[in-house]
Motif scaffolding. Structure first.
Motif, short mmCIF file in Angstrom:
data_model
loop_
_atom_site.label_atom_id
_atom_site.label_comp_id
_atom_site.label_asym_id
_atom_site.label_seq_id
_atom_site.Cartn_x
_atom_site.Cartn_y
_atom_site.Cartn_z
N LEU A 1 -10.59 -9.11 -1.38
CA LEU A 1 -10.76 -8.26 -0.21
C LEU A 1 -9.65 -7.20 -0.14
O LEU A 1 -9.91 -6.04 0.19
CB LEU A 1 -10.77 -9.10 1.07
CG LEU A 1 -11.97 -10.03 1.23
CD1 LEU A 1 -11.77 -10.94 2.43
CD2 LEU A 1 -13.26 -9.24 1.34
N TYR A 2 -8.44 -7.58 -0.47
CA TYR A 2 -7.32 -6.64 -0.51
C TYR A 2 -7.56 -5.56 -1.56
O TYR A 2 -7.35 -4.38 -1.30
CB TYR A 2 -6.02 -7.41 -0.82
CG TYR A 2 -4.79 -6.56 -0.97
CD1 TYR A 2 -4.27 -5.85 0.10
CD2 TYR A 2 -4.11 -6.49 -2.18
CE1 TYR A 2 -3.13 -5.09 -0.03
CE2 TYR A 2 -2.96 -5.75 -2.32
CZ TYR A 2 -2.48 -5.04 -1.24
OH TYR A 2 -1.34 -4.28 -1.37
N ASP A 3 -8.04 -5.97 -2.72
CA ASP A 3 -8.31 -5.01 -3.79
C ASP A 3 -9.41 -4.03 -3.40
O ASP A 3 -9.30 -2.83 -3.65
CB ASP A 3 -8.68 -5.76 -5.07
CG ASP A 3 -8.67 -4.86 -6.28
OD1 ASP A 3 -7.72 -4.06 -6.43
OD2 ASP A 3 -9.61 -4.94 -7.09
N LEU A 4 -10.46 -4.53 -2.77
CA LEU A 4 -11.53 -3.64 -2.31
C LEU A 4 -11.02 -2.68 -1.24
O LEU A 4 -11.39 -1.49 -1.24
CB LEU A 4 -12.71 -4.45 -1.78
CG LEU A 4 -13.49 -5.25 -2.82
CD1 LEU A 4 -14.51 -6.15 -2.14
CD2 LEU A 4 -14.15 -4.34 -3.83
N ASN A 5 -10.18 -3.17 -0.36
CA ASN A 5 -9.61 -2.29 0.65
C ASN A 5 -8.65 -1.27 0.05
O ASN A 5 -8.54 -0.16 0.55
CB ASN A 5 -8.92 -3.11 1.74
CG ASN A 5 -9.91 -3.72 2.69
OD1 ASN A 5 -10.91 -3.09 3.05
ND2 ASN A 5 -9.66 -4.93 3.10
N LEU A 6 -7.97 -1.65 -1.02
CA LEU A 6 -7.11 -0.67 -1.71
C LEU A 6 -7.94 0.47 -2.28
O LEU A 6 -7.49 1.62 -2.27
CB LEU A 6 -6.32 -1.34 -2.83
CG LEU A 6 -4.97 -1.92 -2.47
CD1 LEU A 6 -4.33 -2.57 -3.67
CD2 LEU A 6 -4.05 -0.91 -1.86
N ASP A 7 -9.13 0.16 -2.78
CA ASP A 7 -10.03 1.22 -3.23
C ASP A 7 -10.31 2.20 -2.11
O ASP A 7 -10.23 3.41 -2.30
CB ASP A 7 -11.36 0.63 -3.73
CG ASP A 7 -11.28 0.06 -5.12
OD1 ASP A 7 -10.40 0.47 -5.89
OD2 ASP A 7 -12.12 -0.81 -5.44
N ASN A 8 -10.66 1.67 -0.95
CA ASN A 8 -10.98 2.53 0.19
C ASN A 8 -9.77 3.31 0.68
O ASN A 8 -9.87 4.50 0.97
CB ASN A 8 -11.56 1.69 1.34
CG ASN A 8 -12.89 1.09 0.98
OD1 ASN A 8 -13.65 1.63 0.18
ND2 ASN A 8 -13.17 -0.07 1.55
N VAL A 9 -8.63 2.65 0.76
CA VAL A 9 -7.41 3.33 1.20
C VAL A 9 -7.03 4.43 0.22
O VAL A 9 -6.65 5.53 0.61
CB VAL A 9 -6.25 2.31 1.37
CG1 VAL A 9 -4.91 3.01 1.52
CG2 VAL A 9 -6.52 1.41 2.55
N HIS A 10 -7.17 4.16 -1.07
CA HIS A 10 -6.85 5.15 -2.10
C HIS A 10 -7.77 6.37 -1.97
O HIS A 10 -7.33 7.51 -2.07
CB HIS A 10 -6.96 4.52 -3.48
CG HIS A 10 -6.43 5.39 -4.56
ND1 HIS A 10 -7.25 6.07 -5.42
CD2 HIS A 10 -5.15 5.73 -4.91
CE1 HIS A 10 -6.52 6.77 -6.26
NE2 HIS A 10 -5.24 6.57 -5.97
N VAL B 1 0.84 -1.21 0.00
CA VAL B 1 0.00 0.00 0.00
C VAL B 1 0.87 1.25 0.00
O VAL B 1 0.53 2.26 -0.63
CB VAL B 1 -0.96 -0.01 1.21
CG1 VAL B 1 -1.65 1.32 1.40
CG2 VAL B 1 -1.99 -1.12 1.05
#
Length: 179
Positions: free
Chosen positions: A155-164, A41
């Motif tokens: 799940l990691y990819d979806l969380n990357l959306d949120n973190v971004h 990240v």
């Protein structure tokens, strides 16, 4: 484009944070999957603030250093082959016009990386423990593990959306204001 001293300083800070995170994988072995994800990240910050090519150089530097200074080589390989380059590649896949096509390309990239990770881990580094873990699940152990890895990746990819999104709204504004 920011001046060279800013790029070098930010690259150094992110590299140090990535290496500390990777070093912690040897200290906290229960987090050997999560910590390479967190280090990945951090690559997104370089790609957003400086450039994708600078992020790639930072990723290469961290990857080389991680293999030498981290205790957990499996976590270092996860960073190198799975989670370190993905946030950078993700910025390229964001340009694809259809959402389902973006997801499909990302899953394809991840699955290729998982297969490469498996072969590098087992046949180059000789970590035969992975083969024994597959035997615990029976005849379809490898397929079960691949499905579980894909669930974790989604799940990691979806969380990357949120973190971004959070990064763009909160942290990027503060970084640019303090410049």
């Amino acid at each position: 484009m920011r001046d060279i001293s800013y790029r070098v300083a930010l690259g150094g800070i992110v590299s140090a944070l990535c290496l500390v995170t990777m070093f912690l994988a040897g200290v906290l072995p229960a987090l050997y999957i999560v910590l390479p994800m967190i280090a990945g990240v951090l690559m997104m910050i370089i790609a957003e603030e400086v450039s994708k090519s600078w992020a790639l150089l930072t990723y290469i530097a961290v990857s080389i250093l991680a293999m030498f200074i981290t205790f957990d080589k499996e976590a270092a390989l996860m960073f190198i082959l799975l989670f370190g380059h993905y946030p950078i590649l993700r910025l390229y896949t964001d340009k694809l016009p259809l959402k389902w096509l973006r997801r499909l390309v990302r899953l394809l990239i991840f699955n290729v990386c998982v297969v490469v990770y498996f072969y590098v881990t087992v046949y180059i580094f000789g970590l035969d423990q992975m083969l024994e873990e597959f035997d615990d699940f029976g005849r379809y152990g490898a397929y079960i593990m691949l499905v579980l890895a894909n669930v974790i990746f989604v799940l990691y990819d979806l969380n990357l959306d949120n973190v971004h999104r959070i990064y763009k709204k909160k942290l990027a504004v503060k970084l640019r204001k303090n410049k």
